[in-house]
Design a protein around this motif. Structure first.
Motif, short mmCIF file in Angstrom:
data_model
loop_
_atom_site.label_atom_id
_atom_site.label_comp_id
_atom_site.label_asym_id
_atom_site.label_seq_id
_atom_site.Cartn_x
_atom_site.Cartn_y
_atom_site.Cartn_z
N ALA A 179 13.47 -16.68 6.95
CA ALA A 179 13.45 -16.21 5.56
C ALA A 179 12.19 -15.38 5.29
CB ALA A 179 13.54 -17.39 4.61
N ALA A 239 12.93 -24.59 -0.73
CA ALA A 239 14.09 -23.83 -0.26
C ALA A 239 14.41 -24.17 1.20
CB ALA A 239 13.83 -22.33 -0.41
N PRO A 290 16.49 -14.89 1.44
CA PRO A 290 16.83 -16.32 1.44
C PRO A 290 18.17 -16.57 2.13
CG PRO A 290 17.38 -15.37 -0.68
CD PRO A 290 16.69 -14.28 0.11
N GLN A 331 8.84 -22.31 -1.77
CA GLN A 331 9.42 -21.87 -0.50
C GLN A 331 9.73 -23.07 0.39
OE1 GLN A 331 6.23 -19.25 0.62
NE2 GLN A 331 7.25 -17.43 -0.18
#
Length: 334
Positions: A175, A310, A181, A307
């Protein structure tokens, strides 16, 4: 904050001892306290009293703390640091699950604290150089990212499987280098060592711009491999993060005259270039970037907790996909 940042470290295990070494050598940082309820098995403290809890660290009046405890304790320790107003660099993965990662992210963001995740592979010189070249358009459009991370079982791991321990490296770096993403994943896992958690994963992903990714990860192999391959319209980059080498294979600009060979290859082989790049220690670079973020220096590049959240979400989607035998859409909590 004083003239030097007052740093602390909790967790003196296999990774913690390396954090301890780097913290001691950083400019503008003073390591003032360490803690581990199991003591200092590797002798990393070197004169510092080994405390037993995060509360004792906080009582030392610290500016920030590096968290290198087992993943199961990341949330508990991180929330206590946030409540005390202490910035934190937490080893990857950010938390054991998405719920915990979200709590940590919100706790640090709501208090205006700097929270980062120790995804050390981002700071590998080969990947740092690769990202700059992609940003400069040297590859043109990106078509595919492939990673392979194989090796023997790391005895330090007991509370998560290969997806959350190792594949999170590849999820994050993919990513990051592409600036895209994940939107979906399809994965298969295997349990071969008799442990509770999976030992092997093969995962296909799709990024928001349509880029296809493939990740092969295990801790069952007697040989070590850490490779990232990014293929695009002008050729492909191969980053070997074991040796920190970056190689570029160009699509040839001169057409192949032998028709049969040209058809077989699909694209023409061009020049191969291995770049001469500086190779600083990734862990030191990670610490320097976090320190610079705390000091308010422009351009400091940290892996933010959002992040990190994610990445945990993608890892959980991969595990869910393997359990269900179907493609899973990635959903990252706000």
């Amino acid at each position: 904050m004083g003239t030097k940042l007052r740093a602390a470290l909790i967790g003196l295990g296999m990774m913690g001892r390396h954090h301890c070494r780097v913290l001691r050598s950083l400019d503008q940082v003073e390591l003032v306290a360490v803690a581990d309820p199991n003591g200092d098995a590797h002798g990393a403290a070197d004169g510092l009293e080994v405390l037993s809890s995060v509360e004792e660290l906080i009582a030392k009046g610290i500016d920030y703390c590096v968290v290198a405890v087992p993943t199961a304790y990341h949330e508990e320790v991180g929330l206590k640091l946030a409540e005390a107003g202490v910035h934190a660099l937490i080893e990857k993965p950010l938390a054991q699950d998405v719920v915990g990662a979200k709590r940590l992210t919100q706790a640090f963001e709501s208090r205006g604290l700097i929270g980062a995740v120790g995804h050390i592979e981002r700071y590998n010189p080969a990947l740092q150089n690769l990202r700059k070249r992609l940003e400069n358009g040297e590859l043109g459009s990106i078509y595919q990212v492939v990673t392979r991370r194989q090796g023997p079982f790391p005895n330090r791991i007991s509370d998560v499987g290969v997806v959350k321990d190792l594949a999170t490296h590849d999820i994050d770096l993919t990513a990051w280098v592409t600036r895209q993403p994940f939107v979906s994943v399809a994965a298969r896992t295997a349990h071969k060592s008799g442990r509770e958690h999976e030992d092997l994963v093969a995962m296909v992903g799709q990024l928001a711009d349509g880029t296809v990714t493939n990740h092969l990860v295990n801790w069952l192999s007697p040989m070590k491999e850490r490779v990232t391959i990014v293929t695009g319209e002008r050729g492909c980059f191969v980053a070997d993060t074991l040796t920190a080498d970056l190689t570029f294979y160009a699509n040839a600009s001169v057409p192949t005259e032998w028709e049969a060979l040209s058809a077989f290859r699909g694209v023409s082989e061009g020049d191969m270039v291995r770049y001469a790049i500086a190779k600083p220690e990734p862990l030191r670079t990670e610490h320097e970037q976090f320190r610079d973020a705390l000091l308010g220096k422009p351009g400091a590049d940290i892996v933010t907790m959002r992040q990190g959240l994610a990445t945990v979400a993608v890892a959980e989607a991969a595990i869910e996909s393997a359990q269900k035998g179907q493609t899973v859409q990635v959903s990252v909590p706000e």
